[in-house]
Design a protein around this motif. Structure first.
Motif, PDB file in Angstrom:
ATOM      1  N   ASN A 106       7.181  11.150   5.514  1.00  0.00           N
ATOM      2  CA  ASN A 106       6.541  11.518   6.772  1.00  0.00           C
ATOM      3  C   ASN A 106       5.102  11.048   6.974  1.00  0.00           C
ATOM      4  O   ASN A 106       4.584  11.179   8.072  1.00  0.00           O
ATOM      5  N   ALA A 107       4.440  10.563   5.963  1.00  0.00           N
ATOM      6  CA  ALA A 107       3.013  10.254   6.095  1.00  0.00           C
ATOM      7  C   ALA A 107       2.794   8.979   6.907  1.00  0.00           C
ATOM      8  O   ALA A 107       3.330   7.931   6.592  1.00  0.00           O
ATOM      9  N   CYS A 108       1.992   9.120   7.938  1.00  0.00           N
ATOM     10  CA  CYS A 108       1.617   7.980   8.768  1.00  0.00           C
ATOM     11  C   CYS A 108       0.108   7.784   8.649  1.00  0.00           C
ATOM     12  O   CYS A 108      -0.627   8.717   8.362  1.00  0.00           O
ATOM     13  N   GLY A 109      -0.339   6.578   8.869  1.00  0.00           N
ATOM     14  CA  GLY A 109      -1.769   6.316   8.883  1.00  0.00           C
ATOM     15  C   GLY A 109      -2.414   6.307   7.508  1.00  0.00           C
ATOM     16  O   GLY A 109      -3.622   6.519   7.396  1.00  0.00           O
ATOM     17  N   ARG A 110      -1.625   6.071   6.464  1.00  0.00           N
ATOM     18  CA  ARG A 110      -2.193   6.033   5.110  1.00  0.00           C
ATOM     19  C   ARG A 110      -3.028   4.782   4.919  1.00  0.00           C
ATOM     20  O   ARG A 110      -2.699   3.711   5.405  1.00  0.00           O
ATOM     21  N   LYS A 111      -4.103   4.928   4.167  1.00  0.00           N
ATOM     22  CA  LYS A 111      -4.982   3.799   3.862  1.00  0.00           C
ATOM     23  C   LYS A 111      -4.554   3.037   2.613  1.00  0.00           C
ATOM     24  O   LYS A 111      -4.865   1.869   2.465  1.00  0.00           O
ATOM     25  N   TYR A 112      -3.914   3.713   1.670  1.00  0.00           N
ATOM     26  CA  TYR A 112      -3.531   3.124   0.381  1.00  0.00           C
ATOM     27  C   TYR A 112      -4.752   2.598  -0.371  1.00  0.00           C
ATOM     28  O   TYR A 112      -4.739   1.506  -0.923  1.00  0.00           O
ATOM     29  N   THR A 113      -5.822   3.388  -0.361  1.00  0.00           N
ATOM     30  CA  THR A 113      -7.018   3.052  -1.142  1.00  0.00           C
ATOM     31  C   THR A 113      -6.974   3.827  -2.449  1.00  0.00           C
ATOM     32  O   THR A 113      -6.802   3.233  -3.507  1.00  0.00           O
ATOM     33  N   ALA A 114      -7.109   5.137  -2.364  1.00  0.00           N
ATOM     34  CA  ALA A 114      -6.977   6.019  -3.524  1.00  0.00           C
ATOM     35  C   ALA A 114      -6.524   7.387  -3.026  1.00  0.00           C
ATOM     36  O   ALA A 114      -7.183   7.993  -2.180  1.00  0.00           O
ATOM     37  N   ASP A 115      -5.402   7.825  -3.518  1.00  0.00           N
ATOM     38  CA  ASP A 115      -4.879   9.157  -3.251  1.00  0.00           C
ATOM     39  C   ASP A 115      -4.928   9.900  -4.574  1.00  0.00           C
ATOM     40  O   ASP A 115      -4.979   9.278  -5.633  1.00  0.00           O
TER      41      ASP A 115
END
Length: 156
Positions: free
Chosen positions: A123-132
């Protein structure tokens, strides 16, 4: 299970720990991250991180090759006040300042973390994929299963 989601702005901070390169394909990350946890606990990694801020444990996901379906680096460690005393074999990562979705979890640890990530991937939208990262606080836990966990997801 996700109990609630908050939007929060975080300042940049650093984490020092041990790392593994993995992927979510074919259950590989479960195996690799489980082995990383075993190494973290068996080798008393936390107590080797001299400049740690607290005993909170961070599981950071970074260096994404593409998105959650591709290879990434998982780092298990602690937040630090300085990067000047990193032990041999350890690594560091800077968590970028910015906007994060903070997922508050309920349920039995560690199952609740895996279940929450399954929901996030769908469901996650708008993720940056930098550091979670996952944040584990054991201060108030009477047992391992009562560990308090939150997931922080970098978003636009």
């Amino acid at each position: 299970m996700i109990a609630k989601i908050e939007i929060t702005n975080l300042s940049c901070f650093d984490v020092v720990g041990i790392a593994v390169r993995t992927t979510n394909q074919n259950g590989q990350s479960q195996k690799d991250i489980s082995e990383l946890w075993t190494k973290f606990m068996d080798n008393d990694v936390m107590n080797q991180i001299a400049s740690r801020v607290s005993d909170d444990i961070y599981s950071v996901y970074t260096d994404y090759e593409t998105d959650h379906t591709g290879p990434y680096t998982a780092i298990l460690g602690c937040r630090v006040i300085a990067l000047d005393k990193i032990p041999d074999g350890f690594t560091s990562v800077s968590i970028p300042a910015g906007c994060y979705n903070a997922y508050h979890l309920e349920g039995r640890f560690p199952d609740n973390v895996g279940e929450a990530w399954q929901q996030i991937w769908k469901n996650a939208c708008g993720r940056k994929y930098t550091a979670d990262f996952d944040l584990y606080n054991t201060d108030e836990a009477e047992s391992f299963q009562e560990t308090k966990a939150k997931i922080y997801l970098a978003v636009n």
